[in-house]
Design a protein around this motif. Structure first.
Motif, PDB file in Angstrom:
ATOM      1  N   ILE A   1     -15.578 -15.722  -8.597  1.00 48.63           N
ATOM      2  CA  ILE A   1     -15.988 -15.105  -7.334  1.00 48.63           C
ATOM      3  C   ILE A   1     -16.251 -16.168  -6.274  1.00 48.63           C
ATOM      4  CG2 ILE A   1     -17.821 -13.770  -6.194  1.00 48.63           C
ATOM      5  CD1 ILE A   1     -18.069 -12.208  -8.902  1.00 48.63           C
ATOM      6  N   LEU A   2     -16.942 -17.227  -6.679  1.00 42.49           N
ATOM      7  CA  LEU A   2     -17.302 -18.295  -5.738  1.00 42.49           C
ATOM      8  C   LEU A   2     -16.053 -19.028  -5.236  1.00 42.49           C
ATOM      9  CD1 LEU A   2     -19.937 -19.314  -4.564  1.00 42.49           C
ATOM     10  CD2 LEU A   2     -20.103 -20.950  -6.429  1.00 42.49           C
ATOM     11  N   ILE A   3     -15.144 -19.360  -6.138  1.00 41.38           N
ATOM     12  CA  ILE A   3     -13.922 -20.071  -5.738  1.00 41.38           C
ATOM     13  C   ILE A   3     -13.016 -19.151  -4.918  1.00 41.38           C
ATOM     14  CG2 ILE A   3     -11.872 -21.319  -6.554  1.00 41.38           C
ATOM     15  CD1 ILE A   3     -14.628 -22.724  -6.973  1.00 41.38           C
TER      16      ILE A   3
ATOM     17  N   ALA B   1     -22.459 -26.967  -4.035  1.00 41.83           N
ATOM     18  CA  ALA B   1     -23.091 -28.203  -4.509  1.00 41.83           C
ATOM     19  C   ALA B   1     -24.178 -27.901  -5.544  1.00 41.83           C
ATOM     20  CB  ALA B   1     -23.685 -28.971  -3.330  1.00 41.83           C
ATOM     21  N   LEU B   2     -24.845 -26.765  -5.399  1.00 40.13           N
ATOM     22  CA  LEU B   2     -25.940 -26.392  -6.300  1.00 40.13           C
ATOM     23  C   LEU B   2     -25.462 -25.663  -7.556  1.00 40.13           C
ATOM     24  CD1 LEU B   2     -28.530 -25.176  -3.617  1.00 40.13           C
ATOM     25  CD2 LEU B   2     -28.538 -27.351  -4.861  1.00 40.13           C
ATOM     26  N   LYS B   3     -24.182 -25.188  -7.558  1.00 41.04           N
ATOM     27  CA  LYS B   3     -23.671 -24.399  -8.693  1.00 41.04           C
ATOM     28  C   LYS B   3     -22.996 -25.294  -9.727  1.00 41.04           C
ATOM     29  CE  LYS B   3     -22.014 -20.669 -10.873  1.00 41.04           C
ATOM     30  NZ  LYS B   3     -21.667 -21.319 -12.141  1.00 41.04           N
ATOM     31  N   LYS B   4     -23.345 -25.112 -10.980  1.00 44.34           N
ATOM     32  CA  LYS B   4     -22.702 -25.851 -12.060  1.00 44.34           C
ATOM     33  C   LYS B   4     -21.376 -25.179 -12.401  1.00 44.34           C
ATOM     34  CE  LYS B   4     -23.440 -27.708 -16.695  1.00 44.34           C
ATOM     35  NZ  LYS B   4     -24.340 -27.782 -17.865  1.00 44.34           N
ATOM     36  N   MET B   5     -20.289 -25.951 -12.360  1.00 44.76           N
ATOM     37  CA  MET B   5     -18.953 -25.413 -12.616  1.00 44.76           C
ATOM     38  C   MET B   5     -18.536 -25.663 -14.071  1.00 44.76           C
ATOM     39  SD  MET B   5     -17.766 -24.123  -9.782  1.00 44.76           S
ATOM     40  CE  MET B   5     -18.151 -24.136  -8.033  1.00 44.76           C
ATOM     41  N   PRO B   6     -17.839 -24.688 -14.689  1.00 47.68           N
ATOM     42  CA  PRO B   6     -17.352 -24.909 -16.063  1.00 47.68           C
ATOM     43  C   PRO B   6     -16.222 -25.924 -16.082  1.00 47.68           C
ATOM     44  CG  PRO B   6     -16.456 -22.869 -15.180  1.00 47.68           C
ATOM     45  CD  PRO B   6     -17.440 -23.371 -14.167  1.00 47.68           C
TER      46      PRO B   6
ATOM     47  N   VAL C   1     -21.539 -22.877   2.766  1.00 46.51           N
ATOM     48  CA  VAL C   1     -20.816 -22.744   1.496  1.00 46.51           C
ATOM     49  C   VAL C   1     -20.861 -24.060   0.725  1.00 46.51           C
ATOM     50  CG1 VAL C   1     -18.558 -22.278   0.448  1.00 46.51           C
ATOM     51  CG2 VAL C   1     -19.323 -20.928   2.409  1.00 46.51           C
ATOM     52  N   PHE C   2     -20.776 -25.164   1.437  1.00 40.25           N
ATOM     53  CA  PHE C   2     -20.876 -26.493   0.827  1.00 40.25           C
ATOM     54  C   PHE C   2     -22.172 -26.603   0.016  1.00 40.25           C
ATOM     55  CE2 PHE C   2     -22.361 -30.843   0.673  1.00 40.25           C
ATOM     56  CZ  PHE C   2     -21.224 -31.614   0.470  1.00 40.25           C
TER      57      PHE C   2
ATOM     58  N   TYR D   1     -12.755 -30.884 -10.182  1.00 39.63           N
ATOM     59  CA  TYR D   1     -12.466 -29.812  -9.236  1.00 39.63           C
ATOM     60  C   TYR D   1     -13.616 -29.645  -8.237  1.00 39.63           C
ATOM     61  CZ  TYR D   1      -8.364 -28.001 -11.754  1.00 39.63           C
ATOM     62  OH  TYR D   1      -7.115 -27.847 -12.321  1.00 39.63           O
ATOM     63  N   LYS D   2     -14.831 -29.705  -8.746  1.00 37.98           N
ATOM     64  CA  LYS D   2     -15.998 -29.513  -7.870  1.00 37.98           C
ATOM     65  C   LYS D   2     -16.055 -30.592  -6.785  1.00 37.98           C
ATOM     66  CE  LYS D   2     -21.025 -28.909  -7.862  1.00 37.98           C
ATOM     67  NZ  LYS D   2     -22.244 -28.716  -8.673  1.00 37.98           N
ATOM     68  N   SER D   3     -15.804 -31.824  -7.151  1.00 37.21           N
ATOM     69  CA  SER D   3     -15.813 -32.922  -6.172  1.00 37.21           C
ATOM     70  C   SER D   3     -14.756 -32.696  -5.096  1.00 37.21           C
ATOM     71  CB  SER D   3     -15.554 -34.262  -6.870  1.00 37.21           C
ATOM     72  OG  SER D   3     -16.554 -34.527  -7.818  1.00 37.21           O
ATOM     73  N   GLY D   4     -13.583 -32.241  -5.526  1.00 42.63           N
ATOM     74  CA  GLY D   4     -12.501 -31.959  -4.582  1.00 42.63           C
ATOM     75  C   GLY D   4     -12.870 -30.851  -3.611  1.00 42.63           C
ATOM     76  N   ILE D   5     -13.529 -29.817  -4.131  1.00 42.23           N
ATOM     77  CA  ILE D   5     -13.952 -28.701  -3.277  1.00 42.23           C
ATOM     78  C   ILE D   5     -14.976 -29.163  -2.247  1.00 42.23           C
ATOM     79  CG2 ILE D   5     -15.271 -26.533  -3.285  1.00 42.23           C
ATOM     80  CD1 ILE D   5     -13.869 -25.922  -5.989  1.00 42.23           C
ATOM     81  N   LEU D   6     -15.952 -29.946  -2.684  1.00 42.88           N
ATOM     82  CA  LEU D   6     -17.004 -30.411  -1.767  1.00 42.88           C
ATOM     83  C   LEU D   6     -16.436 -31.320  -0.671  1.00 42.88           C
ATOM     84  CD1 LEU D   6     -19.937 -31.086  -4.263  1.00 42.88           C
ATOM     85  CD2 LEU D   6     -19.707 -29.179  -2.662  1.00 42.88           C
ATOM     86  N   LEU D   7     -15.526 -32.224  -1.059  1.00 45.37           N
ATOM     87  CA  LEU D   7     -14.907 -33.092  -0.050  1.00 45.37           C
ATOM     88  C   LEU D   7     -14.070 -32.258   0.922  1.00 45.37           C
ATOM     89  CD1 LEU D   7     -14.408 -35.860   1.123  1.00 45.37           C
ATOM     90  CD2 LEU D   7     -12.626 -36.236  -0.605  1.00 45.37           C
ATOM     91  N   GLY D   8     -13.370 -31.265   0.389  1.00 44.43           N
ATOM     92  CA  GLY D   8     -12.565 -30.386   1.235  1.00 44.43           C
ATOM     93  C   GLY D   8     -13.406 -29.631   2.244  1.00 44.43           C
ATOM     94  N   LEU D   9     -14.531 -29.102   1.798  1.00 47.83           N
ATOM     95  CA  LEU D   9     -15.423 -28.375   2.710  1.00 47.83           C
ATOM     96  C   LEU D   9     -15.994 -29.299   3.781  1.00 47.83           C
ATOM     97  CD1 LEU D   9     -17.276 -26.123   0.100  1.00 47.83           C
ATOM     98  CD2 LEU D   9     -15.702 -25.322   1.883  1.00 47.83           C
TER      99      LEU D   9
END
Length: 438
Positions: A18-20, A221-226, A216-217, A79-87
């Motif tokens: 849902i988040l992604i 940042a606070l959500k732990k990703m699998p 959203v960033f 993946y999480k790092s990529g998302i945060l940099l993208g945002l």
């Protein structure tokens, strides 16, 4: 029976899914608030259609520039790092609209969009393969189609903001009773005052979306990703070198042709949605009203995305891609040959058939790609978005001819999307035959 038992999204991945998926709406907003800005800049900055389309060259050029670096970054980190940099890059590019409007430089706006799409390249390179990995491989293309259905929701929001907030406030688009733009006949001092107002109107939604992206960033940042399969393999040291990956991708014919098909599809999509306004303008329809046709097109696109996702339970995705490619080509032919409202309706109808193309080409191309090669495989499919940078200026050059063989040049220009859809249909057919061979 077994396919029905396989969950589209396993429960353990649901919150992450849902988040992604929300990210798809964010880049949809940016894509489709930007498309009508080509026509807006063309008037307020007094540009040719060719030069105004450099907005799209900058926007989609950012994808081409950053897709592979994004993949290498994600390959090294997560993946999480990529998302945060993208945002972060998305927000930074959006905030650059503040100095761009202050300096009233068209090139500054193009630079702002170029940087903004660095962020979108990171998000798309990350989110698409991430969604594919959140569940069983046999449902991956359907899962991506479902996530991608939220992309046009963001697009509709972007179009609505453009149509009901931005374009109606543009003083430069005011017309006389004959439908002629009044701005061109004003003095330079009057034009300068109007330009200051209109560029501020264009700036504001980008600043607001920049603030939303920052929110959203913080949440992500606070959500732990699998951890996905390829991230676990990376931790175990079980990965391919970049050279091995490139070799594997090159020798995968369905993947290789998928990148080409994706490039032509994105080019067709951007040309179709960008130049609806110019097509309507040729019929004497103002920009704000013309943008409502884009909203209808996107509504068709959204409805068809859910319909096609449902149909994939019963119809092979490759066969469906071929059918929809032919449908889009026929509508493009109608837009070329028919002068008048019926041609405009045919142009709008293309969006129904475009709905499944991006995620389906993406899913088919990556279906037989080793999970160790997914990062770079995804990057080249995102990099294929460069088609959206290269083709619109070419279409703009055709439109600037005004008439070709006594036929409106704007109608003739849709020969380019027509060719693109034929290529997409052929890819679907070739992929279907290849799969049938086993």
């Amino acid at each position: 029976m077994e396919q029905k038992k396989t969950k589209l999204v396993p429960k353990k991945y649901l919150v992450t899914f849902i988040l992604i998926t929300s990210l798809f709406a964010l880049w949809g907003f940016a894509n489709d608030i930007t498309n009508p800005m080509v026509a807006a800049f063309q008037t307020v900055m007094e540009l040719s259609a060719t030069k105004a389309s450099m907005v799209q060259f900058a926007f989609y050029g950012g994808y081409a520039t950053m897709a592979v670096p994004a993949a290498l970054f994600i390959r090294r980190y997560s993946y999480k790092s990529g998302i945060l940099l993208g945002l972060g890059l998305y927000a930074f590019g959006a905030f650059l609209f503040i100095p761009a409007a202050a300096y009233q430089e068209f090139s500054f706006f193009c630079l702002s969009l170029y940087i903004l799409t660095f962020g979108l390249a990171f998000l798309e390179t990350t989110a698409n393969p991430f969604i594919l990995s959140l569940g069983d491989k046999e449902t991956s293309t359907r899962r991506l189609n479902m996530a991608q259905a939220f992309n046009p929701m963001g697009s509709l929001c972007g179009m609505a903001v453009a149509s009901f907030i931005v374009l109606p406030q543009l003083i430069s688009d005011k017309r006389d009773a004959a439908g002629q733009i009044l701005f061109y006949g004003l003095s330079e001092a009057e034009k300068a005052e109007i330009r200051l107002h209109d560029l501020a109107v264009i700036r504001n939604p980008y600043v607001i979306i920049g603030l939303v992206v920052l929110a959203v960033f913080v949440i992500i940042a606070l959500k732990k990703m699998p951890k996905t399969e390829n991230e676990e393999q990376k931790d175990a040291g079980n990965t391919h070198t970049a050279r091995q990956t490139l070799s594997n991708l090159w020798h995968n014919i369905i993947y290789r042709e998928g990148v080409i098909a994706q490039m032509f599809y994105v080019a067709a999509q951007i040309m179709t949605w960008t130049f609806i306004i110019q097509y309507a303008d040729n019929l004497g329809i103002n920009k704000a009203t013309a943008q409502t046709y884009n909203i209808v097109a996107m509504s068709l696109f959204l409805c068809s995305r859910f319909i096609s996702t449902f149909l994939m339970k019963y119809v092979n995705s490759r066969k469906l891609l071929t059918i929809f490619g032919c449908g889009a080509a026929l509508c493009a032919l109608g837009a070329i040959l028919i002068v008048g409202k019926l041609g405009l309706y045919s142009l709008v109808g293309i969006s129904f058939f475009m709905s499944l193309m991006f995620p389906t080409i993406y899913g088919i191309a990556l279906e037989d790609v080793d999970s160790k090669d997914t990062h770079l495989g995804a990057a080249f499919l995102v990099m294929a978005i460069v088609g959206g940078a290269l083709m619109p200026p070419l279409q703009g050059m055709i439109i600037d001819q005004h008439t070709i063989a006594n036929h409106p040049a704007v109608n003739v220009s849709f020969i380019l999307p027509f060719i693109c859809f034929i290529i997409v249909a052929l890819y679907g057919l070739r992929a279907y035959k290849q799969k049938a061979k086993g």
